[in-house]
Structure formats: structure tokens, C-alpha cells
Design a protein around this motif. Structure first.
Motif: not given
Length: 195
Positions: A41-42, A44-45, A50, A53, A56-57, A62, A66
Motif C-alpha cells: 500500500s505504501d 501504491l501511494d 493514488g 490506493k 482499496l482503502d 488494503t 499488505d
């Protein structure tokens, strides 16, 4: 005097060599740490995903990515915006909202689409993607991989054309991300989705 000069020069060479080795170790350790401990996830950000991400959030997916070994076929932010425009939505957020409110089986359409972009195992490298031919996705469907005139591709069941894999994958210890140039569709969205 010459022997003292030689001793000092030898010590400088040893010191320079030790500093070089120390710097190389520090660089390999930091690269090692990124590769082994960075969460998907980091990545992707910070790499142009974005919108993915955010989606997904929003769907609480997410943590699934992970916490597992994952291969993710990832549409970029530009792909989400272009898809929204093609469907007549005002932007990617509008498209995501409409997909969340659209029921598909026992889940919403956004979750069904997002889980169609991931496998719960890692497929590293072009040759392994080509050998796979068909990959099972998190939502229980399958996607096809291969090569066409545009290069390496992946295709969803409801896509009229294949999604090109635009660059080599971004790889971590438990995950691989392959950027793609269109959203993979397990189902065709309704023609009036954004009207």
C-alpha cells in the motif's frame, strides 16, 4: 622519510577502502530493507496509483494486500480518470462512488473489480507471466496473460481489448505490481452507470 610517507599512504588507502565498504554495506542494507519491509500500500501511494490506493482503502481491501503474497495489476491514476470520462462520470471519485452503490452478487461492483486485479501469489517476471497464461484472481475469476503486437498483456473476461503491461513490475518481498493501461473487468458495467 620515504618510509613514513609510504606508511601514511597505505593507511589512507586502507581507510578509503574501509569507508567504501561501509558505504556499500549501508546502501545494500537500505535497499534490502525497502525490498523486504515496504508494504504494498505504501508503494501504491508513492508511484502514481493514488486512485487505486484510495479505492482499496474505501473497500477495506488494503490490509488483504499488505498481509498476503500478491501480484497486483494496477491501473494508474490517468487510467481511472480516462475510464470515468469514457463512461460519462465527472471524475474517478464519481465512478468509484457509483460502483460502490452497484450490487454484483453478494458484494459491490467496486470490490468485485478491485479483487479481479490481484492474485494471492507472486508472479515475478515476464517469462513467468507468459508461462502462466491464465491467473486465478482474488474474486474467484481468472485473467489471461500473453503477448500481442503491443507487448505483454493481461485481459479480463469483460474487456473488449487487452490491457498492456506498461513497464516492468515493481517488486517487493511479498508482492509484485504490474502497471496496466486499462481497468480489468470481470463484468461489463451498465451503459447508464454514469447517467
Amino acid at each position: 622519510m620515504k618510509s613514513l610517507y609510504r606508511v601514511l599512504a597505505a593507511r589512507q588507502r586502507v581507510l578509503a577502502g574501509a569507508v567504501t565498504v561501509l558505504l556499500m554495506l549501508m546502501m545494500s542494507t537500505s535497499a534490502h530493507a525497502w525490498r523486504y519491509y515496504t508494504k504494498l500500500s505504501d508503494v501504491l501511494d508513492s508511484n502514481g496509483f493514488g486512485t487505486l490506493k484510495f479505492a482499496l482503502d474505501t473497500t477495506n481491501l488494503t490490509s488483504v494486500l499488505d498481509e498476503n503474497r500478491v501480484t497486483l495489476f494496477a491501473p494508474t491514476d490517468d487510467v481511472f480518470e480516462a475510464t470515468a470520462a469514457a463512461l460519462g462520470c465527472s471524475d474517478a471519485l464519481d465512478l468509484a462512488t457509483r460502483l460502490i452503490n452497484l450490487q454484483v452478487g453478494d458484494t459491490d461492483a467496486l470490490t468485485a473489480i478491485l479483487t479481479y486485479h490481484a492474485t494471492l501469489y507472486t508472479v515475478r517476471g515476464k517469462s513467468r507471466l507468459l508461462r502462466a497464461g491464465s491467473l486465478h484472481t482474488v474474486n474467484g475469476g481468472s485473467i489471461q496473460t500473453g503477448v500481442n503486437q503491443g507487448g505483454l498483456f493481461v485481459q479480463g473476461d469483460a474487456n473488449a481489448t487487452a490491457s498492456q503491461i506498461t513497464v516492468d513490475g515493481i517488486s517487493g518481498y511479498r508482492w509484485v505490481v504490474y502497471p496496466i493501461n486499462q481497468i480489468l473487468l470481470p463484468i461489463a458495467p451498465p451503459a447508464d452507470l454514469c447517467s
